[in-house]
Design an enzyme around this catalytic site. Structure first.
Site, PDB file in Angstrom:
ATOM      1  N   LYS A  47       0.835  -1.211   0.000  1.00 32.58           N
ATOM      2  CA  LYS A  47       0.000   0.000   0.000  1.00 32.58           C
ATOM      3  C   LYS A  47       0.864   1.253   0.000  1.00 32.58           C
ATOM      4  CE  LYS A  47      -4.069  -1.922  -0.173  1.00 32.58           C
ATOM      5  NZ  LYS A  47      -5.129  -2.114   0.790  1.00 32.58           N
ATOM      6  N   ARG A  50      -4.064  -9.993   4.771  1.00 29.82           N
ATOM      7  CA  ARG A  50      -4.265 -10.128   3.320  1.00 29.82           C
ATOM      8  C   ARG A  50      -2.991  -9.643   2.640  1.00 29.82           C
ATOM      9  NH1 ARG A  50      -5.767  -7.055  -1.080  1.00 29.82           N
ATOM     10  NH2 ARG A  50      -7.094  -8.113  -2.626  1.00 29.82           N
TER      11      ARG A  50
END
Length: 256
Positions: A204, A238
């Site tokens: 991210k 995840r």
């Protein structure tokens, strides 16, 4: 939870696994590295991604779900979609979990479909429309706001009869770097302690951009953050790099 993108335009692995044979090969690697859930994504949700209809998602998935189920019957499959019709297709193919980034906001039939299938449902915090998905909002108190959202949506789901709910705070979606780091620090306060918490921070931008690095070059930093959220009670990670996350998980379990 290992990520299997079937998309040509995902930000860090676009086009790598959007072929049935390659998807199976990558699934095999994820499982070998320690994944217990495979999260199948037919549509990229990175900024400026191509928008697909449910029909296009279903065409892209093809028989990948049933193939994975056949080859790896012990593995759970979650389907990353905000469309009720895609969920119905996935349910008939054998998925185990609905992973809806939209919290039921992008398809009004989603909560009803989750109730009909009786599948576990991953509820993610996100802005209320597809077009505003990545609009950065500076929240007064991000933890309080996310919990307010969770509370409202959980009540809606429970009223529909959906009881098996997993919470995802929505890292990477419409939040400032500062707010996301605050969420990392306050993961233990998210979700009221009643529902398992899924954390998706793999590759991210709130991690790699401030460091001036690429999404593929932040493993060490990511694993430190993984350890931090595990210590606060997170239940599912995840990730793209399953082997590295597995090492972190083993270290965490050894410390307990």
């Amino acid at each position: 939870m290992g990520i299997l993108n079937l998309t040509p335009d995902s930000f860090s692995d676009g086009g790598k696994f959007n072929d049935g044979k390659l998807a199976l090969e990558h699934t095999e690697k994820l499982v070998r590295d320690g994944a217990e859930i495979i999260d199948i994504g037919p549509q990229s949700t990175r900024p400026n991604a191509e928008f697909l209809s449910s029909e296009e998602e279903i065409n892209r998935i093809g028989n990948v779900i049933s193939q994975i189920k056949k080859e790896f019957p012990e593995i759970l499959i979650s389907l990353d979609t905000f469309y009720a019709e895609t969920v119905k297709f996935g349910y008939n193919e054998g998925i185990d979990i609905i992973n809806d980034i939209s919290g039921g906001q992008y398809d009004e039939k989603m909560f009803d479909t989750a109730a009909e299938t009786r599948l576990p449902y991953i509820l993610m915090h996100i802005n209320p429309s597809y077009d505003t998905m990545h609009d950065k909002i500076k929240f007064k108190d991000i933890t309080v706001e996310v919990n307010k959202y969770f509370s409202q949506k959980i009540n809606e789901l429970l009223q529909k009869g959906v009881k098996d709910i997993i919470l995802d705070p929505g890292f990477g979606f419409g939040k400032t770097v500062e707010d996301q780091m605050k969420m990392i620090d306050e993961v233990g306060y998210l979700g009221f302690g009643k529902f398992p918490l899924l954390i998706g921070i793999s590759r991210k931008s709130f991690i790699y951009k401030p460091l001036g690095k690429s999404p593929l070059d932040i493993n060490e930093e990511t694993q430190k953050l993984h350890m931090k959220v595990l210590e606060q009670g997170a239940k599912i990670l995840r990730v793209h790099d399953v082997a590295e996350a597995k090492k972190t998980l083993v270290q965490f379990l050894q410390k307990k």
